[in-house]
Design an enzyme around this catalytic site. Structure first.
Site, PDB file in Angstrom:
ATOM      1  N   GLY A  26       0.297 -50.705  22.907  1.00  0.00           N
ATOM      2  CA  GLY A  26       0.981 -49.940  23.945  1.00  0.00           C
ATOM      3  C   GLY A  26       0.704 -48.456  23.763  1.00  0.00           C
ATOM      4  O   GLY A  26       0.467 -47.716  24.724  1.00  0.00           O
ATOM      5  N   THR A  27       0.699 -48.022  22.513  1.00  0.00           N
ATOM      6  CA  THR A  27       0.439 -46.609  22.209  1.00  0.00           C
ATOM      7  C   THR A  27      -0.940 -46.192  22.719  1.00  0.00           C
ATOM      8  O   THR A  27      -1.095 -45.128  23.334  1.00  0.00           O
ATOM      9  CB  THR A  27       0.513 -46.385  20.675  1.00  0.00           C
ATOM     10  N   CYS A  50      11.033 -43.623  11.267  1.00  0.00           N
ATOM     11  CA  CYS A  50      11.354 -43.564   9.847  1.00  0.00           C
ATOM     12  C   CYS A  50      10.169 -42.906   9.146  1.00  0.00           C
ATOM     13  O   CYS A  50       9.090 -43.471   9.085  1.00  0.00           O
ATOM     14  CB  CYS A  50      11.562 -44.983   9.336  1.00  0.00           C
ATOM     15  N   THR A  88     -16.145 -53.984  20.992  1.00  0.00           N
ATOM     16  CA  THR A  88     -16.100 -55.420  21.275  1.00  0.00           C
ATOM     17  C   THR A  88     -14.651 -55.885  21.423  1.00  0.00           C
ATOM     18  O   THR A  88     -13.794 -55.522  20.626  1.00  0.00           O
ATOM     19  CB  THR A  88     -16.805 -56.198  20.140  1.00  0.00           C
ATOM     20  N   SER A 101       2.486 -53.963  26.236  1.00  0.00           N
ATOM     21  CA  SER A 101       2.073 -54.336  24.884  1.00  0.00           C
ATOM     22  C   SER A 101       2.410 -55.802  24.625  1.00  0.00           C
ATOM     23  O   SER A 101       3.499 -56.262  24.964  1.00  0.00           O
ATOM     24  CB  SER A 101       2.805 -53.425  23.896  1.00  0.00           C
TER      25      SER A 101
HETATM   26  N1  PLP Z   1       6.614 -47.413  24.347  1.00  0.00           N
HETATM   27  C1  PLP Z   1       7.787 -47.985  24.049  1.00  0.00           C
HETATM   28  C2  PLP Z   1       8.930 -47.796  24.985  1.00  0.00           C
HETATM   29  C3  PLP Z   1       7.923 -48.756  22.897  1.00  0.00           C
HETATM   30  O1  PLP Z   1       9.093 -49.320  22.608  1.00  0.00           O
HETATM   31  C4  PLP Z   1       6.798 -48.901  22.042  1.00  0.00           C
HETATM   32  C5  PLP Z   1       6.924 -49.651  20.776  1.00  0.00           C
HETATM   33  O2  PLP Z   1       7.982 -49.760  20.196  1.00  0.00           O
HETATM   34  C6  PLP Z   1       5.596 -48.303  22.414  1.00  0.00           C
HETATM   35  C7  PLP Z   1       5.545 -47.565  23.561  1.00  0.00           C
HETATM   36  C8  PLP Z   1       4.367 -48.473  21.560  1.00  0.00           C
HETATM   37  O3  PLP Z   1       3.864 -49.781  21.664  1.00  0.00           O
HETATM   38  P1  PLP Z   1       2.912 -50.379  20.507  1.00  0.00           P
HETATM   39  O4  PLP Z   1       3.799 -50.750  19.378  1.00  0.00           O
HETATM   40  O5  PLP Z   1       2.258 -51.564  21.125  1.00  0.00           O
HETATM   41  O6  PLP Z   1       1.953 -49.315  20.167  1.00  0.00           O
END
Ligand code: PLP
Length: 389
Positions: A75-76, A335, A243, A205
């Site tokens: 997600g990041t 943390c 890949t 994610s």
């Molecule tokens: N955005 C939100 C609202 C999240 O809760 C998280 C993860 O906790 C992320 C982004 C990041 O996702 P990922 O852990 O897949 O990088």
């Protein structure tokens, strides 16, 4: 789906246990079907088909076109890719240099904006009220001809507060401002139709919905300027070199299929768990605890604060006490080097550091049980006795 009885896992907003059907679906792609999807031979064709079928599943789930879905690592990464990708690809085409987000965004958004600002952009931050809802009137004042892109999350990961993304998208559409929503905590849990909402881009994610870790996806509306974040090969239509993680992507698509078929019943069940949990907490600590975000909130996340006037508020010690007693929860905040920092989200809601330090997050999954809630409440009874001043 079951989880080891000796430990009760109430930290599903951090990550989830992989669904057995997802695990099963992935196995052949870790073994038998190992071809590189860019290869022309039959080994490659096999994984190419799996990749494109997975893309169709994800696209269908949010009512997008398959060509609008980009698989990536997390997600990041998806958030970094979208925010940098739109900003940098637009640089030559427009003089707009202002971005906005809210004070409760995930660090992936806040840090991406910081990085983009090093390239001549400025950001604005919309504030939230004490229920962690963005101030829509303030946001309206931000809208002007210099704004290129806004990013407001769908569901907040610490408090569960749901933001009015339909209303925001509607407002921004009129002003031709690109709009991204971080849907990491809502994707697979509430219905998302990107066409109906009218967002330009969305991040999701896999590991939050019982899929594998190391897979995320970006939806970006066709025609949106978008440069790659990771440069290399021509994978993902030249937007993400490298890949592809085929086993992970296949697992993600399977998790999406399961989410689609079980979303409604999961929501009803989890809501019941959350309500029972809140009733139990009220019986234990009455008015000496606060529920952060009571209305317009996700059934999957519950943020609770122990009144600093009554309790020795130290989230780290509270979490350790819970862990020793078999309960995995979280404080929802970053943390760093072993010390918990006061959450920027709780502080943004106008609360003090000692309030933030007494805040715990419990996050639920459909495989939690009523029995687990009862056991957790018993442990919490012991915890409030121990931490009372
Ligand atoms: N955005 C939100 C609202 C999240 O809760 C998280 C993860 O906790 C992320 C982004 C990041 O996702 P990922 O852990 O897949 O990088």
């Amino acid at each position: 789906m079951s989880i080891a009885k000796e430990h009760i896992y109430l930290d599903n907003a951090a990550t989830t246990k992989i669904h057995p059907k997802v695990f099963e679906k992935m196995l052949p792609y870790l073994n038998e079907f190992f071809g590189n999807p860019s290869s022309i031979h039959s080994f490659g064709r096999k994984t190419r088909v799996a990749l494109e079928e997975s893309r169709e599943v994800v696209a269908d789930f949010v009512n997008a076109e398959p060509s609008e879905i980009y698989f990536c690592g997390t997600g990041t990464e998806s958030i970094n890719f979208i925010l940098h990708g739109i900003s940098f690809a637009s640089q030559a085409e427009t003089s707009k240099r202002t971005l906005f987000s809210s004070s409760i965004e995930h660090h992936a958004v806040l840090e991406s904006f910081k990085s983009i600002c090093e390239n001549g952009y400025t950001t604005q931050s919309v504030s939230v009220n004490d229920s962690y809802q963005i101030d829509f009137e303030e946001l309206k004042q931000f809208v002007d001809s210099d704004v290129l892109l806004g990013s407001i999350m769908n569901v907040n990961n610490e408090t569960g507060s749901i933001q009015p993304i339909n209303k925001i998208a509607e407002l921004l559409k009129e002003s031709e401002i690109f709009f991204h929503t971080d849907a990491v905590q809502s994707f697979g849990k509430i219905e998302i139709d990107v066409k109906k909402i009218g967002v330009t881009a969305l991040s999701a994610s896999s590991h939050k919905i019982y899929g594998p870790k190391g897979v995320g996806c970006a939806y970006v509306k066709s025609g949106t300027p978008l440069s790659p974040l990771i440069h290399g090969g021509s994978q993902e239509r030249n937007r993400r070199g490298g890949t592809e993680n085929i086993a992970g992507i296949v697992g993600f698509a399977e998790a999406v299929k399961i989410a689609k078929s079980e979303m409604k019943q999961n929501e009803e069940f989890v809501l019941k768990l959350k309500r029972n949990f809140i009733d139990g907490l009220n019986a234990i600590a009455g008015k000496n605890i606060f529920i952060n975000s009571k209305e317009n909130t996700s059934p999957y996340i519950l943020s609770v604060t122990f009144d600093p006037d009554f309790y020795k508020n130290d989230a780290e010690s509270m979490l350790m006490f819970l862990d020793i007693n078999g309960i995995a929860a979280s404080n929802g905040a970053a943390c760093n080097s072993g010390t918990i920092k006061a959450s920027h989200v709780i502080l943004a809601g106008g609360k003090s550091e000692s309030y933030a330090n007494g805040t715990l997050r419990f996050s639920f999954a459909p495989y939690n049980t009523e029995e687990e809630i009862t056991i957790t409440l018993d442990v919490l009874q012991k915890m409030v006795d121990k931490f009372r001043k």
